[in-house]
Write an enzyme that holds these catalytic residues in place. Structure first.
Site, PDB file in Angstrom:
ATOM      1  CE  LYS A  97       2.908  -5.343 -17.413  1.00 18.87           C
ATOM      2  NZ  LYS A  97       4.241  -5.021 -17.120  1.00 18.87           N
ATOM      3  CG  HIS A 108       0.076  -3.949 -21.844  1.00 17.48           C
ATOM      4  ND1 HIS A 108      -0.720  -4.353 -20.798  1.00 17.48           N
ATOM      5  CD2 HIS A 108       1.130  -3.311 -21.287  1.00 17.48           C
ATOM      6  CE1 HIS A 108      -0.154  -3.966 -19.663  1.00 17.48           C
ATOM      7  NE2 HIS A 108       0.961  -3.339 -19.935  1.00 17.48           N
ATOM      8  CB  ALA A 158      -0.935   0.003   1.206  1.00 15.38           C
ATOM      9  CG  LEU A 198      -0.010  -0.048  -9.075  1.00 16.44           C
ATOM     10  CD1 LEU A 198       0.092   0.323 -10.551  1.00 16.44           C
ATOM     11  CD2 LEU A 198      -0.354  -1.516  -8.937  1.00 16.44           C
ATOM     12  CE  LYS A 231       1.556   7.132 -22.602  1.00 17.49           C
ATOM     13  NZ  LYS A 231       1.857   5.710 -22.598  1.00 17.49           N
TER      14      LYS A 231
HETATM   15  C1  BG6 Z   1       3.193  -1.270 -18.075  1.00 13.23           C
HETATM   16  C2  BG6 Z   1       4.638  -1.522 -18.399  1.00 13.23           C
HETATM   17  O1  BG6 Z   1       2.509  -2.486 -17.976  1.00 13.23           O
HETATM   18  O2  BG6 Z   1       2.615  -0.486 -19.120  1.00 13.23           O
HETATM   19  C3  BG6 Z   1       5.367  -0.202 -18.530  1.00 13.23           C
HETATM   20  O3  BG6 Z   1       5.221  -2.286 -17.369  1.00 13.23           O
HETATM   21  C4  BG6 Z   1       4.694   0.686 -19.535  1.00 13.23           C
HETATM   22  O4  BG6 Z   1       6.726  -0.406 -18.880  1.00 13.23           O
HETATM   23  C5  BG6 Z   1       3.191   0.794 -19.257  1.00 13.23           C
HETATM   24  O5  BG6 Z   1       5.287   1.967 -19.438  1.00 13.23           O
HETATM   25  C6  BG6 Z   1       2.495   1.502 -20.414  1.00 13.23           C
HETATM   26  O6  BG6 Z   1       1.169   1.786 -20.050  1.00 13.23           O
HETATM   27  P1  BG6 Z   1       0.376   2.997 -20.721  1.00 13.23           P
HETATM   28  O7  BG6 Z   1      -0.994   2.895 -20.144  1.00 13.23           O
HETATM   29  O8  BG6 Z   1       1.105   4.245 -20.362  1.00 13.23           O
HETATM   30  O9  BG6 Z   1       0.413   2.752 -22.217  1.00 13.23           O
END
Ligand code: BG6
Length: 490
Positions: free
Chosen positions: A152, A244, A24, A28, A345
């Site tokens: 994960k 992902h 906690a 994260l 991004k």
């Molecule tokens: C996480 C990875 O699962 O997803 C990270 O561990 C990555 O390395 C992140 O930066 C990316 O998530 P988002 O939502 O920013 O695309």
């Protein structure tokens, strides 16, 4: 009376629960979990009788922990702090007592228990096993449940994932395990299924007869930040692809599930993974490109990052060509790329349709016409665009591309990062649809483990690319003669 759409736009409020958060005080929990729970509370989606027990080693009291979370109001009232070491067996008795006290808050209702393990993989199994041996995962016969949310990574290859699943199944049932992938909580990712299966116009075209190729991108500008220790052992294939990227691929390419039921949806995703053609290890370089960023654009290189080996060969970029061996996708390449320290991004899925078979317009051959592209945008824009050919004003034969755009922002969405809010709410409701089942995990590792082994045998460095660029040259060759969609947002 509410109209049909409104009827389904009302969130169900969860029953009372005790939410136990391990880790906690970690990053994260502080950045995502508590803010998400607070938002649920503010939206009246956190039951009045529910309690949160925050577990951590640091010596906080309830008050000092609440002060760290900050803010005021009713939300903090729901939080208790349980200080202790989760490797210490005495800790679990203390936690058990706190859970019982919190449960008494539920008065007339049955009380569900949600354990959220925001912990390093090394701690995950030992905490599960301690919870089980203290009888804390045993479900009562009164309709209440006890679920565990796991972050994960789920293993680091097929063998470790199978072992982990096997151990977890000795401690609890699969339906108690909620493996999280935050991409599945993103509004636009959930929309893939709506778009495909709530409209009649896409399904007839969603196949090799009409689709030329699919591009899935998850590009980041960030480097490894403070996660060098984890990342240097993981790399992009484990960190982004196994979860992902394969989830996005599965949602885009799977067959229509028989219903929106959690298992029906997850069955189709697994089926899709099973139909992916295994990589040809003899020709790996023509199907998979790995890159690593070096200094560029005033940014340091990967090997200069904290906690990264100075001769590291860990990949920070992967591009892959994936083929799916089934009727629908015969000969349609799926190009996937993900990398850190790229120029922009951007996350999106772009479906490029084939050229028209014949042009009736004099002098305009089909190959001169732009292809239709349907883009499902995940970040930074959240929306859908469809590029079409249309007549431009002016001369009779003047044709040009135009875009149909739908932006989630137009629906009044804030654009905030609410993936964890969605997933926590679903976990509190006991709805596993957006969580990952053990067979998906194992199928994904089945696909990637031979690659990881091959890479480990061949310790040559990945191809370098300057930080802040569009990625390595090899990525460009992989998709040629096509070109990747630019990372810059149009
Ligand atoms: C996480 C990875 O699962 O997803 C990270 O561990 C990555 O390395 C992140 O930066 C990316 O998530 P988002 O939502 O920013 O695309």
């Amino acid at each position: 009376m509410r109209n049909f759409e409104e009827l389904f736009c009302v969130e169900t409020a969860p029953m009372p629960a005790v939410v136990v958060i391990f880790g906690a005080t970690g990053d994260l929990a502080q950045r995502k979990l508590f803010p998400a729970l607070r938002n649920l509370h503010d939206r009246q989606l956190f039951n009045e009788s529910s309690m949160i027990i925050a577990c951590g080693r640091r010596p906080f009291t309830d008050e000092s922990f609440r002060a760290v979370l900050g803010g005021d109001g009713d939300f903090l009232r729901h939080i208790k702090y349980c200080c202790g070491d989760n490797n210490d067996s005495g800790f679990y008795q203390k936690l058990k007592d706190m859970i019982s006290a919190a449960e008494s808050n539920c008065s007339d209702y049955v009380c569900n228990i949600l354990f959220y393990l925001s912990l390093s993989p090394d701690d995950m199994l030992s905490v599960c096993s301690n919870l089980a041996s203290n009888g804390m995962l045993q479900e009562e016969n009164n309709g209440s449940w006890k679920h565990i949310v796991l972050e994960k990574p789920f293993g680091s290859d097929l063998e470790s994932a199978q072992l982990l699943n096997c151990r977890l199944h000795e401690l609890m049932n699969e339906n108690q395990i909620y493996r999280i992938d935050h991409y599945l909580g993103k509004e636009t990712v959930q929309n893939i299924m709506m778009l495909r299966f709530a409209n009649v116009i896409f399904e007839p075209l969603w196949r090799s007869e009409y689709i030329q190729q699919v591009e899935i991108t998850a590009a980041e500008t960030l480097g490894v930040e403070r996660r060098g220790k984890y990342y240097d052992r993981a790399g992009a294939l484990r960190d982004m692809f196994q979860n992902h990227m394969l989830q996005l691929l599965a949602l885009t390419a799977m067959e229509v599930p028989i219903s929106f039921d959690a298992d029906a949806v997850r069955d189709e995703k697994v089926k899709l993974l099973r139909s992916i053609r295994p990589f040809d290890l003899e020709k790996l370089d023509s199907q998979l490109v790995r890159g690593q960023y070096v200094a560029g654009n005033d940014l340091i290189g990967y090997r200069q990052e904290a906690d990264v080996a100075t001769d590291s060969v860990t990949e920070t970029y992967v591009a892959a060509e994936i083929m799916i061996d089934n009727w629908r996708w015969r000969n349609v390449p799926f190009f996937l790329r993900s990398g850190k320290r790229l120029a922009h991004k951007k996350s999106e899925i772009a479906i490029t349709f084939k050229a028209i078979p014949h042009s009736i317009f004099p002098g305009i051959a089909p190959e001169y016409m732009h292809h239709n592209v349907l883009t499902l945008q995940i970040f930074p824009t959240e929306g859908i665009t469809l590029s079409l050919q249309a007549k431009k004003p002016g001369p009779k034969l003047c044709v040009g591309s135009m875009q149909l755009n739908f932006d989630y922002a137009s629906l009044g969405k804030s654009g905030g990062d609410d993936a964890y809010e969605r997933l926590l709410l679903d976990a509190l409701l006991g709805d596993p649809t957006l969580f990952i089942r053990s067979d998906f995990i194992e199928e994904s590792w089945k696909l990637l483990t031979p690659v990881l082994k091959k890479w480990a045998e061949n310790v040559s460095a990945p191809e370098f690319y300057p930080a802040g660029s569009e990625g390595p040259e090899g990525g460009r060759k992989l998709i040629a003669p096509a070109v990747w969609r630019p990372l810059a947002v149009d």
